[in-house]
Design an enzyme around this catalytic site. Structure first.
Site, short mmCIF file in Angstrom:
data_model
loop_
_atom_site.label_atom_id
_atom_site.label_comp_id
_atom_site.label_asym_id
_atom_site.label_seq_id
_atom_site.Cartn_x
_atom_site.Cartn_y
_atom_site.Cartn_z
N LYS A 25 0.84 -1.21 0.00
CA LYS A 25 0.00 0.00 0.00
C LYS A 25 0.88 1.26 0.00
O LYS A 25 2.09 1.18 0.19
CB LYS A 25 -0.93 0.00 1.22
C1 PLP Z 1 -5.56 -4.06 1.14
C2 PLP Z 1 -7.00 -3.87 1.13
C3 PLP Z 1 -7.82 -4.36 2.17
C4 PLP Z 1 -7.30 -5.22 3.28
O1 PLP Z 1 -6.30 -4.63 4.01
P1 PLP Z 1 -5.46 -5.51 5.08
O2 PLP Z 1 -4.67 -4.47 5.79
O3 PLP Z 1 -4.63 -6.45 4.29
O4 PLP Z 1 -6.44 -6.19 5.97
C5 PLP Z 1 -9.16 -4.07 2.13
N1 PLP Z 1 -9.70 -3.36 1.13
C6 PLP Z 1 -8.95 -2.90 0.10
C7 PLP Z 1 -9.61 -2.11 -0.97
C8 PLP Z 1 -7.59 -3.15 0.06
O5 PLP Z 1 -6.87 -2.70 -0.96
#
Ligand code: PLP
Length: 379
Positions: A184
């Site tokens: 991210k």
């Molecule tokens: C990465 C992501 C998640 C989940 O995030 P985690 O931190 O891995 O639990 C949920 N929604 C979206 C749109 C994502 O890109």
């Protein structure tokens, strides 16, 4: 020259390492001062009252469902074109996900014109997901929420610092959820943040984050209070200080990193605009965007062709991905599929995510785009 371009690259340097070492040396490695500092600075950055650091975004979504009083028998409207965690959180609390199609091939966000037709007496919330860091139509969504007394839980995983009419994504609905997973914009390995302007939601989420207990270990260690009560059926969704200290280094760089991504995005658009066989989603978007990913959509129209196109890029040293396989086609979501998810299915079959990170060089973007054009020619 042979290229080997990953989809994503961590923007890590000495800062992250130094922060981790400092935290290890401090001997306080679980949730403590680093988490508190990350929360404070994250809230300031987004201009929101409260931020709560959690283990991941899935935990933030789960706590959001509970704190917004979503439960068994309730319906929650969300896109199927998102990561599966968005829908899983709805099911954790026994509610029913109701999938809404996306707007179109160039606007891969929940279709705000279709939401109202999906609202029933059971509807309790809408979960907009700001795909790629580009906002859903929050004006329409917030108006519907007001009209039908619904909660709005923003899945803002893709959009830290992205703006919608000047406001940061994640701060417009009742709660906003962010992820610090390694790929991210802000990476801590695992990690997440729940943000809200609602004090009651914040207080409840904070207690639920740590077993439903009245005080946390770190707070107890600072004072003489050794007793605690358990007020609610809580979880262990705490972030640790090792990761929070990485998050603080990442936070310092976030704006600068996004500015570089925006330049990369411009380069991509310059190189690819005018290509007849590709759609460039959100190409006209004007406000500040985290530019989390660079999606393109093939016009040719089949999953097989898309996969052979991706193989061609891979053979030429370019890693790609797909955002996303749609949720209603997964086995455990088959019962939630409807006939009105055509745009979603087209994107699931025809989208390709190209490499995106701040350190991507101009010559690399040009090479990727040349290879994309050659690959399209072969389809
Ligand atoms: C990465 C992501 C998640 C989940 O995030 P985690 O931190 O891995 O639990 C949920 N929604 C979206 C749109 C994502 O890109």
């Amino acid at each position: 020259m042979a290229y080997n371009i990953p989809l994503f690259n961590l923007n890590f340097d000495e800062e992250e390492k130094n922060n981790v070492i400092k935290t290890l040396d401090s001997k306080w490695i679980s949730s403590g001062p680093q988490c508190a500092e990350l929360e404070k600075r994250f809230a300031e950055m987004l201009d929101v009252k409260y931020a709560l650091a959690v283990t991941n975004c899935t935990a933030a979504l789960h706590l959001s469902m509970i704190c917004n009083e979503i439960g068994p028998g309730d319906e929650v409207i969300l896109p199927s074109m998102t990561f599966v965690a968005t829908a899983n959180a709805v099911r954790y609390v026994g509610a029913t996900p109701v999938f809404c199609d996306i707007k179109g091939y160039d606007e891969i966000v929940i279709d705000d014109n279709k939401i109202e037709s999906l609202i029933t007496k059971k509807t309790k919330a809408i979960v907009p997901m700001h795909y790629g860091g580009f906002p859903c139509n929050m004006d329409v969504i917030m108006n519907l929420a007001k009209k039908y007394n619904l909660k709005v839980i923003e899945d803002a995983c893709h959009g830290p610092l992205s703006r919608y009419h000047g406001r940061c994504l994640g701060t417009i609905g009742d709660t906003g959820c962010f992820s610090f997973f390694s790929n991210k914009n802000l990476s801590t390995g695992e990690g997440g943040m729940l943000v809200t302007n609602n004090e009651e939601i914040y207080n409840r989420a904070k207690i639920l984050r740590s077993h439903g207990m009245t005080t946390m270990t770190y707070e107890r260690s600072k004072g003489h209070n050794s007793g605690y009560d358990v007020l609610d059926l809580g979880y262990n969704y705490r972030l640790d200080d090792i990761r929070a200290s990485i998050g603080l280094a990442q936070l310092d760089k976030l704006k600068c990193d996004i500015d570089k991504r925006i330049e990369v995005r411009k380069l991509y658009l310059d190189e690819l605009l005018g290509e007849d066989d590709i759609i460039l989603p959100f190409a006209d978007y004007k406000e500040y965007s985290s530019s989390y990913i660079f999606p393109i959509v093939l016009k040719c129209g089949s999953r097989e062709k898309r996969e052979s196109f991706r193989s061609y890029l891979s053979e030429n040293g370019i890693q790609t991905s797909v955002h996303y396989p749609c949720i209603h086609r997964f086995k455990i979501y088959a019962d939630f599929a409807t006939d009105d998810l055509k745009n979603t299915e087209y994107i699931a079959d025809n989208e390709v995510t190209l490499p995106m990170y701040g350190a991507l060089k101009k010559e690399e973007v040009v090479y990727i785009c040349d290879t994309v054009k050659k690959g399209i020619g072969k389809l």
